[in-house]
Design a protein around this motif. Sequence first.
Motif, PDB file in Angstrom:
ATOM      1  N   MET A 144       0.840  -1.211   0.000  1.00 44.73           N
ATOM      2  CA  MET A 144       0.000   0.000   0.000  1.00 44.73           C
ATOM      3  C   MET A 144       0.869   1.253   0.000  1.00 44.73           C
ATOM      4  O   MET A 144       0.550   2.247  -0.646  1.00 44.73           O
ATOM      5  CB  MET A 144      -0.948   0.015   1.200  1.00 44.73           C
ATOM      6  N   GLY A 145       1.990   1.204   0.716  1.00 43.76           N
ATOM      7  CA  GLY A 145       2.926   2.332   0.704  1.00 43.76           C
ATOM      8  C   GLY A 145       3.531   2.532  -0.673  1.00 43.76           C
ATOM      9  O   GLY A 145       3.649   3.654  -1.164  1.00 43.76           O
ATOM     10  N   TYR A 146       3.897   1.424  -1.318  1.00 46.73           N
ATOM     11  CA  TYR A 146       4.436   1.509  -2.679  1.00 46.73           C
ATOM     12  C   TYR A 146       3.385   2.072  -3.631  1.00 46.73           C
ATOM     13  O   TYR A 146       3.668   2.954  -4.445  1.00 46.73           O
ATOM     14  CB  TYR A 146       4.898   0.129  -3.169  1.00 46.73           C
ATOM     15  N   ALA A 147       2.159   1.581  -3.528  1.00 41.25           N
ATOM     16  CA  ALA A 147       1.085   2.058  -4.395  1.00 41.25           C
ATOM     17  C   ALA A 147       0.823   3.533  -4.143  1.00 41.25           C
ATOM     18  O   ALA A 147       0.576   4.296  -5.087  1.00 41.25           O
ATOM     19  CB  ALA A 147      -0.188   1.236  -4.158  1.00 41.25           C
ATOM     20  N   MET A 148       0.872   3.933  -2.892  1.00 35.88           N
ATOM     21  CA  MET A 148       0.667   5.337  -2.540  1.00 35.88           C
ATOM     22  C   MET A 148       1.756   6.208  -3.183  1.00 35.88           C
ATOM     23  O   MET A 148       1.459   7.202  -3.840  1.00 35.88           O
ATOM     24  CB  MET A 148       0.721   5.473  -1.015  1.00 35.88           C
ATOM     25  N   SER A 149       3.000   5.807  -3.018  1.00 38.47           N
ATOM     26  CA  SER A 149       4.113   6.579  -3.570  1.00 38.47           C
ATOM     27  C   SER A 149       4.085   6.567  -5.093  1.00 38.47           C
ATOM     28  O   SER A 149       4.320   7.589  -5.738  1.00 38.47           O
ATOM     29  CB  SER A 149       5.438   6.016  -3.072  1.00 38.47           C
ATOM     30  N   SER A 150       3.778   5.416  -5.662  1.00 37.98           N
ATOM     31  CA  SER A 150       3.782   5.272  -7.110  1.00 37.98           C
ATOM     32  C   SER A 150       2.660   6.078  -7.771  1.00 37.98           C
ATOM     33  O   SER A 150       2.829   6.575  -8.879  1.00 37.98           O
ATOM     34  CB  SER A 150       3.648   3.789  -7.470  1.00 37.98           C
ATOM     35  N   SER A 151       1.524   6.204  -7.094  1.00 39.37           N
ATOM     36  CA  SER A 151       0.396   6.911  -7.694  1.00 39.37           C
ATOM     37  C   SER A 151       0.405   8.413  -7.419  1.00 39.37           C
ATOM     38  O   SER A 151      -0.386   9.154  -8.005  1.00 39.37           O
ATOM     39  CB  SER A 151      -0.930   6.311  -7.204  1.00 39.37           C
ATOM     40  N   PHE A 152       1.286   8.884  -6.557  1.00 42.36           N
ATOM     41  CA  PHE A 152       1.363  10.314  -6.246  1.00 42.36           C
ATOM     42  C   PHE A 152       1.855  11.069  -7.480  1.00 42.36           C
ATOM     43  O   PHE A 152       2.882  10.715  -8.064  1.00 42.36           O
ATOM     44  CB  PHE A 152       2.306  10.533  -5.062  1.00 42.36           C
ATOM     45  N   THR A 153       1.132  12.093  -7.883  1.00 40.00           N
ATOM     46  CA  THR A 153       1.471  12.782  -9.134  1.00 40.00           C
ATOM     47  C   THR A 153       2.795  13.538  -9.049  1.00 40.00           C
ATOM     48  O   THR A 153       3.415  13.803 -10.077  1.00 40.00           O
ATOM     49  CB  THR A 153       0.352  13.761  -9.541  1.00 40.00           C
ATOM     50  N   GLN A 154       3.241  13.867  -7.862  1.00 44.04           N
ATOM     51  CA  GLN A 154       4.515  14.580  -7.705  1.00 44.04           C
ATOM     52  C   GLN A 154       5.583  13.686  -7.091  1.00 44.04           C
ATOM     53  O   GLN A 154       6.512  14.157  -6.450  1.00 44.04           O
ATOM     54  CB  GLN A 154       4.309  15.821  -6.846  1.00 44.04           C
TER      55      GLN A 154
END
Length: 144
Positions: A68-78
């Motif tokens: 979930m942390g990876y997905a969060m970081s990966s999907s962050f536009t910046q």
Amino acid sequence: STAAKFEWMYPVHKEFGVLAFLIGAIALIVRRGSALPHHPAGLAAWEIILSNMVQYAMLALAIVVPLMGYAMSSSFTQSDGVPFFVTDLPELLPGNDHAFALFAVAHKTLAYTLLALVVLHVMGVLKHRFLDRGRAADVLRRML
């Protein structure tokens, strides 16, 4: 300071999150292929069931929380990437701030759930070690 948070703390948090994922995956593989010691004879049936449920939940969350942390970081536009010590991992999800917000809630909620399960597990070990009568329910030897 805010600069230190983004320049040092987040990258280190991400690196150790990837490491936690790898350790969790290895632990799951080893556990699936290993015979576990028997539960102590002094445990009630409900204690064995609760212990097994908590252990499997902790293993699952050790994998899901970093994902979930990876997905969060990966999907962050910046996003500035997902570092892993000497390299950067590819970001496999497209930038999407709505998805980022959902992954952020999941990451935080599941991380606190994992923390609560670890505390519950340690409390159970201490209960069996110091409060139960005799050694028939001592689970610490089984864990070590």
